[in-house]
Every structure is written in C-alpha cells, then in structure tokens.
Design a protein around this motif. Structure first.
Motif, PDB file in Angstrom:
ATOM      1  N   HIS A  39      -3.680  -6.283  -3.066  1.00 21.99           N
ATOM      2  CA  HIS A  39      -4.716  -5.282  -3.356  1.00 21.99           C
ATOM      3  C   HIS A  39      -5.069  -5.292  -4.840  1.00 21.99           C
ATOM      4  O   HIS A  39      -6.236  -5.201  -5.209  1.00 21.99           O
ATOM      5  CB  HIS A  39      -4.238  -3.892  -2.937  1.00 21.99           C
ATOM      6  N   SER A  84      -4.337   3.350  -0.450  1.00 20.65           N
ATOM      7  CA  SER A  84      -4.533   2.818   0.900  1.00 20.65           C
ATOM      8  C   SER A  84      -3.853   3.746   1.902  1.00 20.65           C
ATOM      9  O   SER A  84      -3.512   4.879   1.576  1.00 20.65           O
ATOM     10  CB  SER A  84      -3.939   1.412   0.979  1.00 20.65           C
ATOM     11  N   HIS A 115       2.195  -7.233  -0.568  1.00 22.38           N
ATOM     12  CA  HIS A 115       0.902  -6.714  -0.115  1.00 22.38           C
ATOM     13  C   HIS A 115       0.156  -5.959  -1.235  1.00 22.38           C
ATOM     14  O   HIS A 115      -1.059  -6.101  -1.403  1.00 22.38           O
ATOM     15  CB  HIS A 115       1.146  -5.791   1.082  1.00 22.38           C
ATOM     16  N   ASP A 172      -7.398  -4.443   4.182  1.00 22.77           N
ATOM     17  CA  ASP A 172      -6.508  -5.601   4.175  1.00 22.77           C
ATOM     18  C   ASP A 172      -7.284  -6.874   4.509  1.00 22.77           C
ATOM     19  O   ASP A 172      -8.120  -6.876   5.405  1.00 22.77           O
ATOM     20  CB  ASP A 172      -5.393  -5.380   5.209  1.00 22.77           C
TER      21      ASP A 172
HETATM   22 ZN    ZN Z   1      -3.342  -2.610   2.448  1.00 23.21          ZN
END
Ligand code: ZN
Ligand code: KG4
Length: 361
Positions: free
Chosen positions: A113, A139, A109, A309
């Motif tokens: 980003h 985040s 993940h 996201d």
């Molecule tokens: Zn995120």
C-alpha cells in the motif's frame, strides 16, 4: 529493477500484475470475491482461500500471456492477512519462481500500500519515492501514519482499536448497506449534511498521533438504532440516512487527518501520501489535496483502481526490496498472519526487542 509478476491473496481479492523494469504496469488483473462474502457481511476466511485457489491459476496464465516479455522475478504478499488465503498465493508464487529459476521476494501487504501512490496505470514508469514523506495507510485492517525517509519507514501513529475501513464496514452493516461499506457510505455522504448528526471525535490521552474509531462507530450505531433505521438498505431515500453517512465520513476523515499539521511541522515532508482502500474516499482525497495546496506540499494519492488491494503494488514493493538485496527461499517461504517483516526502519527496533527477549541485550 527486474520485470516482476506480483501476486496478492491476503484477503478477498485475488490480484496479479506484471511490471516492467521501470515499474510501469503492463498487466493488472483482479478477481473480486465481494459477491461471495456479501451475504455474510464480511470476509469468510475458508471461502476466501477456496476462491483464491480457483482464480489464481487463471489470472496468472492471463497475466503472463499479456506481458510483453518473460518475467524475471515473482513478488508475493506473505502477510499480514488471512493465513489460508495468503498460503495459496505464497505456495503458487514459490512454485512458479522455483520452476522458472527466478528470484522470489516476499512482500509485506502494508509495504505494498505504501508504494501504491508511486504507480500509474497508463504505461508510465513508477516515480521514485520522495526523500521525506508522511504516508497514511487506511484500509480494512490498518490505519497508521508513517514517516518514510531515505528508504526507512517509521510508524508515527496508529489506531488503538478499529481500522478506519472496518468502522465504515460496521456502520454500513447496521444500515444494511452491504459489504464493503466504505464506497456506499461515500456515495450517500455526497448528498448528506455532515453537520446534521453530531458524532464524537474521541482522542487518546498522551498519544496525539494515535486514533480511536470504536467510540465514534458505537455512537453512529446507537444513533441508527435510536431512529429505528437498522437494515434500511442502500436504496433508502431518507435524508437522515444520508446525513448520518456524511457525518460519519466527516468524523472518520477528521480523525485520520488530525495529526497531519503537527507531524508536518515536526518532519517537514516533501510530500504527503495516503493509500489503502479508504484512500478511495472522496472527502479524504479532497481534504488532503486542499491541505497540500495550502501548505505547498505535494500530495500523492494512488489512482482509484490501486487504492484497494492489487498485484501492481505488491510487484513494485517487491522490485524495490529486491533492488535493496532481498531474496526469499521458495522452499522455506511461509505465510504470516502478522507482519512479514518490519518495514526497514522498524527492523532494527524489532531486532533489539528480540535480542532483549533472548537475553542478548
Ligand atoms: Zn490492503
Ligand atoms: O485496502 P483494502 O482494499 O483492503 C484491506 O487491506 O483491508 O481496503 C478495504 C477497505 C474496506 O473497509 C472498505 O470499506 C474501505 O476500504 N473503502 C472505503 C472506500 N472504498 C473502500 N472507505 C471509505 N470510502 C471509500 N470510498
């Protein structure tokens, strides 16, 4: 690169995108669960998984209908995140890749980003990564600075306690501003005086590039209780609520950007980037843009819709990983609550640690 379908279900957004062979975003769809979790003041994992199960088939069908050509690869977030939520995306992606006999690539993940500032939503191809870049990911779950150089990633500093977004969410919750708190505090802060409420800027001894947000958050929460402002709600017009929002935002942004001067002196980056939900913050964007102008260094920020996201960043991270040789087995791919794999630059270090643990070093 291959035409890629990206799937992201690590937290509370079901997100799907299709990128063409140049990394241009053709379709970018999102189904937010904010209203489902809002009454609880945070994400409820079991509810998140069920919502992903409902939304994902619908989103993928629409994405594939909207794409100009058939997809050639599936990229999916395999961690870190909520395991149940991740599993929905991972199994869906694996079945799709298996059924179509196309490659499957697991994406971390954070890696998503990190590449998000390279993308646009206006049909332009993805830009290539600058050779040497300092990148902040901020985040709800992470706050770290990375050095990105020649395709490798090295973590230079990270939070020791809360993530920046998490601290925005906690202060917002005490004020009764709803979830997520960052956007509401951002808006209130625009009408507040950031100097009116003095808040601490804690430092970590002997770790100048690491951050701490918990002392700052606790001080803000104590201030709210001290003035009996808990639960006032987003519609409150009191100036002191706006001042607290502005003061808190300024302190978080200062903490995040404090390592920048020294890191830039040491690493001489061609560009500085920020990504993650907190990269939507007005003050952070302004401060970084000013910094870039003052130092003659390019500043890369994701377009607003790609700060949170999204499937596009996962698709692109997957495209880049596949180009470097990564492919995953759809029969074996699993979801991980923690990092899927260390970013390439950190992998050697992780391998060394593992072999030392196993007595091989
Ligand atoms: Zn995120
Ligand atoms: O990247 P993201 O969508 O999800 C995670 O991977 O965590 O980030 C969500 C976080 C939330 O904590 C939210 O409050 C914060 O990003 N956020 C903001 C803003 N917009 C979202 N924080 C500060 N200012 C904003 N404008």
């Amino acid at each position: 690169m291959l035409r890629t379908l990206g799937i992201e279900t690590s937290c509370d957004e079901s997100a799907v995108a299709v990128l063409d062979r140049d990394g241009a975003v053709e379709v970018n769809l999102l189904s937010s669960q904010i209203t489902v979790h809002a009454p609880y003041g945070g994400v409820v994992p079991e509810l998140a998984s069920r919502e992903h199960l409902k939304a994902l088939p619908y989103l993928v069908e629409h994405a594939l209908e909207g794409a100009l050509d058939p997809i050639e690869m599936v990229a999916v977030t395999a961690g870190p995140g909520l395991v149940g939520a991740l599993l929905v995306g991972v199994r869906f992606a694996a079945a799709l890749a298996w059924g179509r006999r196309i490659p499957l690539v697991a994406v971390d993940h954070l890696e998503g980003h990190l590449v998000s500032p390279l993308l646009d939503l206006d049909g332009r191809p993805a830009r290539s990564e600058p050779e040497r870049m300092l990148a902040l990911v901020a985040s709800g779950g992470h706050s770290s600075w990375y050095l990105i150089e020649g395709g490798s990633r090295r973590c230079l500093g990270r939070t020791r306690d809360d993530a920046a977004g998490e601290s925005f969410d906690k202060v917002a919750r005490v004020l009764g501003l709803g979830y997520p708190g960052g956007p509401v505090i951002d808006e209130l802060a625009r009408r507040g005086d950031s100097k009116a409420v003095p808040l601490p800027r804690p430092r970590i001894e002997n770790a100048p590039f690491d951050f701490s947000f918990s002392g700052l958050k606790s001080a803000a929460v104590r201030w709210v209780y001290g003035r009996d402002l808990q639960g006032v709600g987003a519609g409150d017009k009191r100036q002191e609520v706006r001042d607290l929002a502005a003061g808190f935002e300024a302190a978080v942004v200062e903490q995040l950007l404090r390592p920048l001067d020294e890191l830039a002196m040491r690493h001489r980056p061609q560009a500085v980037a920020a990504s993650g939900g907190v990269a939507a913050n007005t003050l952070l964007r302004d401060r970084l843009t000013d910094w870039g102008a003052r130092h003659g260094v390019e500043v890369l920020l994701p377009v607003h819709a790609l700060t949170a996201d999204n499937g596009a960043m996962i698709a692109h991270a997957g495209q880049l990983a596949h180009r470097s040789g990564r492919v995953d087995d759809p029969r074996r791919l699993d979801a991980r609550a923690r990092e899927v794999w260390q970013p390439p630059g950190m992998r050697k270090q992780a391998d060394r640690l593992r072999s030392r643990e196993m007595g091989e070093d």
